[in-house]
Design an enzyme around this catalytic site. Structure first.
Site, PDB file in Angstrom:
ATOM      1  CE  LYS A   1     -36.101  19.000 -14.910  1.00 31.37           C
ATOM      2  NZ  LYS A   1     -36.152  17.776 -14.108  1.00 31.37           N
TER       3      LYS A   1
ATOM      4  CB  CYS B   1      -9.207 -15.712   0.399  1.00 34.78           C
ATOM      5  SG  CYS B   1      -9.518 -15.259  -1.318  1.00 34.78           S
TER       6      CYS B   1
ATOM      7  CE  LYS C   1     -34.718  15.527 -18.622  1.00 33.84           C
ATOM      8  NZ  LYS C   1     -35.740  15.011 -17.710  1.00 33.84           N
TER       9      LYS C   1
ATOM     10  CB  CYS D   1     -14.277 -15.919  -0.611  1.00 30.19           C
ATOM     11  SG  CYS D   1     -12.828 -16.809  -0.030  1.00 30.19           S
TER      12      CYS D   1
ATOM     13  CD  GLU E   1     -33.726  28.446 -10.980  1.00 32.23           C
ATOM     14  OE1 GLU E   1     -34.066  27.354 -10.484  1.00 32.23           O
ATOM     15  OE2 GLU E   1     -34.344  29.500 -10.796  1.00 32.23           O
TER      16      GLU E   1
ATOM     17  CE1 TYR F   1     -38.198  23.705  -7.620  1.00 38.17           C
ATOM     18  CE2 TYR F   1     -36.133  22.555  -7.283  1.00 38.17           C
ATOM     19  CZ  TYR F   1     -37.505  22.527  -7.431  1.00 38.17           C
ATOM     20  OH  TYR F   1     -38.173  21.348  -7.399  1.00 38.17           O
TER      21      TYR F   1
ATOM     22  CG  ASP G   1     -31.829  13.340 -11.560  1.00 39.27           C
ATOM     23  OD1 ASP G   1     -33.069  13.348 -11.417  1.00 39.27           O
ATOM     24  OD2 ASP G   1     -31.215  12.434 -12.133  1.00 39.27           O
TER      25      ASP G   1
ATOM     26  CB  CYS H   1     -13.153 -18.473  -3.317  1.00 38.98           C
ATOM     27  SG  CYS H   1     -12.106 -17.045  -3.625  1.00 38.98           S
TER      28      CYS H   1
ATOM     29  CB  CYS I   1      -8.434 -19.041  -2.069  1.00 47.62           C
ATOM     30  SG  CYS I   1      -9.969 -18.908  -1.149  1.00 47.62           S
TER      31      CYS I   1
HETATM   32  S1  IVH Z   1     -39.001  24.865 -11.079  1.00 47.14           S
HETATM   33  C1  IVH Z   1     -43.242  25.504 -12.130  1.00 47.14           C
HETATM   34  N1  IVH Z   1     -36.380  24.665 -10.830  1.00 47.14           N
HETATM   35  O1  IVH Z   1     -37.883  19.433 -12.031  1.00 47.14           O
HETATM   36  C2  IVH Z   1     -41.829  25.309 -11.895  1.00 47.14           C
HETATM   37  N2  IVH Z   1     -37.675  22.663 -10.896  1.00 47.14           N
HETATM   38  O2  IVH Z   1     -39.848  18.678 -14.196  1.00 47.14           O
HETATM   39  C3  IVH Z   1     -41.581  24.124 -11.060  1.00 47.14           C
HETATM   40  N3  IVH Z   1     -36.342  20.612 -10.640  1.00 47.14           N
HETATM   41  O3  IVH Z   1     -40.760  18.869 -10.114  1.00 47.14           O
HETATM   42  C4  IVH Z   1     -40.231  23.632 -10.973  1.00 47.14           C
HETATM   43  N4  IVH Z   1     -34.395  21.597 -10.438  1.00 47.14           N
HETATM   44  O4  IVH Z   1     -38.478  18.482  -9.040  1.00 47.14           O
HETATM   45  C5  IVH Z   1     -37.562  23.995 -10.939  1.00 47.14           C
HETATM   46  N5  IVH Z   1     -34.078  24.630 -10.581  1.00 47.14           N
HETATM   47  C6  IVH Z   1     -35.245  23.977 -10.671  1.00 47.14           C
HETATM   48  C7  IVH Z   1     -35.315  22.569 -10.609  1.00 47.14           C
HETATM   49  C8  IVH Z   1     -36.561  21.941 -10.735  1.00 47.14           C
HETATM   50  C9  IVH Z   1     -35.035  20.442 -10.463  1.00 47.14           C
HETATM   51  C10 IVH Z   1     -37.341  19.518 -10.743  1.00 47.14           C
HETATM   52  C11 IVH Z   1     -38.493  19.638  -9.810  1.00 47.14           C
HETATM   53  C12 IVH Z   1     -39.723  19.629 -10.673  1.00 47.14           C
HETATM   54  C13 IVH Z   1     -39.218  19.006 -11.932  1.00 47.14           C
HETATM   55  C14 IVH Z   1     -40.032  19.494 -13.099  1.00 47.14           C
END
Ligand code: IVH
Length: 669
Positions: free
Chosen positions: A119, A434, A317, A429, A117, A229, A121, A411, A414
């Protein structure tokens, strides 16, 4: 209408609105225009006002936010919300795969089924559905106890207030990530800078800040979204695996990320990671890695967890989109609203594949807070296609020769007085004439996303100003061939092209025209909302503050700014002169019932018959949707020469692949 009839109508309206919310916010495939949606919503709100005892907490009208709270209550998670262990290299991932097999006593040669999946942010939250109704929504907090942000989460339109199934589980806890897409993030930050508030450092902070508002009416105006998720506690339904969970919950109305994929073995995992590293550049939201989970819940249970993270999952990551470089200069520039912004000129540096030479320092307060000086060694960060920002100074590299740039007394363009309004961070300004402001206003007006006057770029605009041929945007429509011929190095053909580009711009869409006017706080998105709500510039001119505020996503600040703009005699005169010159902004109705209604297209490879933007417009004009990546939901992939991974993906998923010619035939059929 009597009460019984009202009750029935209210029920129908809620179902309709919920369905359209889902189509719009989750599936990204609206079936009706914004204006039609607003009508349904208005009718429901009126009926509920007339019959207040028929209002229920799960009515879509309750998404606009409630009275501010004093503070958040605490919520104890029934099952702690764990975090994830991080991996940074393929080697770390191979180790993980081996550990999983060793722990389970599975032969090294055998493949584990994993779910991969993106991740997200954003901010982790938990949604608790009791009997199918959203009862509580909370933040992760320390993993054990979070904050009750139910009021705020109810304003997130992608979150169903009620599960869309006739027999929901007695209890369903789902975890997911609330995020703010990049486009609204950028919009929010420029609004904040204009308003003199400090910008958010990244979309995650913006999402967190929005979710932690005690006043949920503020949250309601931030277009947050969510991908779910993981399950928490569930009673009354048995999921057998992560893929089973992810296949089931969208049917109940809960959004999941379309890029999720089940793969076999570590080979599949690593291939997915590479693909997402590329896809990341074009996604409309930030991801910071991929999460890899053992698919089977039976195996997950067997693996169990360590103190704070499970043994069955890991986050791989992405390398950070940061780099270290030197600020060679800091240059103040004047925007079209007079705000003076310091920009860092950097020694060019590559940040994950993109050369970066400029970074925004936002404003003087930010610059002073971070103590950024000319000559400093700094960390720069890039998020998606957002303008790079300076994160911090590497103070250990200071030599003593670094120089701060003070707030300019005058400015830089001008020489007018510069003011810093108390309570605002912006330095402005105040010069009414201007040249920088006028120049920026005209450049903005003619730019691609606004009136799209092809060829009329910065250089020509500067000449027009210098020769005194234009003083405001309306003057553009009174230019003659002989005016252009006064330019240095101008030929007949070029003058002709410029004139016809100006002529063509007269009939651009109303939303472009509104955006082009450069009203403070009115970006492309807001302009679209206004165009569809008011239908003409005359109606917008007359709109009251109340009417403006009735539009989703428009708050008091934006409404006020629009009123102020149209209250100004000069602005009205400029608009009227344009209309007299034959400018007739057209209203674009998204075609409902067009040839491609409900169909999703992906374009890939080298296209020869049209550009990607044109293709997108062709599809949207017919009520369809053009997406950036291939998924199960894609109906057609239009492949040009040398189509790559998207074509492979289409074949893998069995999505129909057509040529450009076939696409054009479909359009004409
Ligand atoms: S699963 C035990 N799936 O990443 C499993 N987490 O570092 C719990 N996050 O606190 C998390 N995308 O905020 C999972 N597809 C995803 C995610 C995800 C982002 C974040 C989440 C979690 C942090 C863990």
């Amino acid at each position: 209408m009597d009460k019984q009839a009202a009750e029935q109508r209210i029920k129908n309206l809620r179902e309709e609105i919920n369905r359209h919310n889902h189509l719009y916010y989750v599936l990204d495939r609206p079936e009706i225009t914004d204006a039609e949606y607003d009508l349904l919503f208005l009718e429901l709100a009126r009926l509920e006002k007339e019959f207040p005892d028929l209002v229920t907490p799960d009515s879509p009208t309750q998404r606009i936010g409630a009275a501010p709270l004093e503070k958040f209550a605490q919520v104890t998670h029934r099952i702690p919300m764990l975090s994830l262990e991080n991996a940074f290299t393929d080697g770390d991932m191979r180790d993980f795969d081996e550990r999983v097999k060793r722990f389970l006593g599975i032969a090294a040669a055998q493949e584990i089924e994993y779910v991969c999946e993106p991740k997200m942010d954003g901010v982790a939250v938990e949604l608790v559905y009791e009997g199918g109704k959203l009862a509580v929504g909370s933040t992760r907090g320390d993993g054990f106890v979070g904050e009750d942000v139910t009021q705020n989460l109810k304003t997130v339109r992608a979150i169903p207030l009620r599960l869309t199934t006739d027999n929901p589980p007695r209890l369903l806890e789902v975890r997911g990530e609330v995020y703010l897409p990049l486009a609204p993030f950028q919009r929010l930050n420029s609004e904040r800078e204009e308003a003199g508030e400090p910008p958010f450092a990244n979309p995650r902070n913006a999402a967190a800040g929005s979710l932690r508002q005690l006043d949920s009416r503020i949250t309601a105006r931030r277009p947050l979204s969510i991908f779910c998720y993981a399950p928490g506690e569930v009673d009354g339904y048995g999921f057998t695996s992560q893929s089973d969970f992810l296949d089931t919950i969208p049917r109940w109305g809960l959004p999941t990320n379309p890029h999720i994929r089940k793969v076999s073995g570590i080979g599949g995992v690593l291939a997915y990671y590479r693909e997402m590293t590329e896809a990341r550049e074009t996604l409309p939201y930030e991801i910071d890695g991929v999460v890899v989970k053992v698919d089977s819940f039976a195996l997950q249970r067997e693996l169990g967890e360590k103190s704070r993270s499970p043994r069955w999952a890991i986050a791989y990551k992405f390398p950070p989109r940061q780099a270290i470089t030197i600020i060679e200069d800091i240059v103040p520039s004047v925007g079209r609203t007079g705000v003076i912004t310091p920009t860092a000129h950097l020694r060019p540096v590559e940040v994950s594949g993109v050369m970066v030479a400029r970074a925004t320092l936002h404003n003087w307060e930010e610059m002073e807070r971070k103590d950024i000086r000319i000559g400093d060694t700094v960390v720069v960060e890039r998020a998606g296609d957002v303008i790079p920002a300076v994160v911090k100074v590497v103070t250990e590299k200071r030599t003593g020769g670094e120089k701060p740039l003070p707030i300019p007394g005058k400015c830089p363009e001008c020489g007018s007085e510069v003011v810093k309004i108390p309570g605002e961070v912006a330095v402005r300004c105040m010069g009414l004439s201007c040249p920088a402001q006028i120049r920026e206003t005209i450049i903005h007006f003619a730019s691609r996303d606004a009136m799209d006057i092809e060829g009329l770029g910065e250089k020509y605009i500067e000449q027009l100003l210098r020769l005194g041929l234009v003083k405001n945007v309306a003057d553009l429509y009174y230019l003659e061939r002989s005016d252009f011929m006064r330019f240095e190095r101008m030929g007949d053909k070029l003058a002709e092209n410029l004139l016809s580009a100006i002529e063509r711009s007269k009939h651009k869409e109303l939303s472009r025209f509104i955006y082009a006017l450069g009203i403070r706080h009115v970006g492309e998105h807001t302009a679209k909302l206004l165009a569809s709500a008011f239908g003409s510039i005359e109606n917008l001119e007359k709109a009251t503050e109340e009417e403006l505020l009735s539009i989703r996503e428009i708050g008091p600040q934006v409404a006020q700014s629009i009123r102020t703009f149209f209250h100004n005699r000069q602005n009205i005169e400029v608009i009227e002169r344009m209309l007299r010159a034959g400018v007739t902004p057209s209203v674009e109705e998204k075609k409902v019932g067009g040839r491609f209604t409900g169909k999703t297209f992906v374009f890939t490879g080298a296209l020869t018959r049209f550009t990607r933007d044109e293709a997108k417009r062709l599809v949207e004009n017919e009520g369809g949707h053009a997406a950036g990546s291939v998924s199960k939901k894609t109906d057609f992939v239009v492949a040009g020469a040398e189509a790559g991974s998207k074509l492979d993906k289409a074949r893998e998923l069995g999505v129909r692949v057509i040529t450009e010619e076939e696409f054009l035939e479909m359009l004409e059929s």
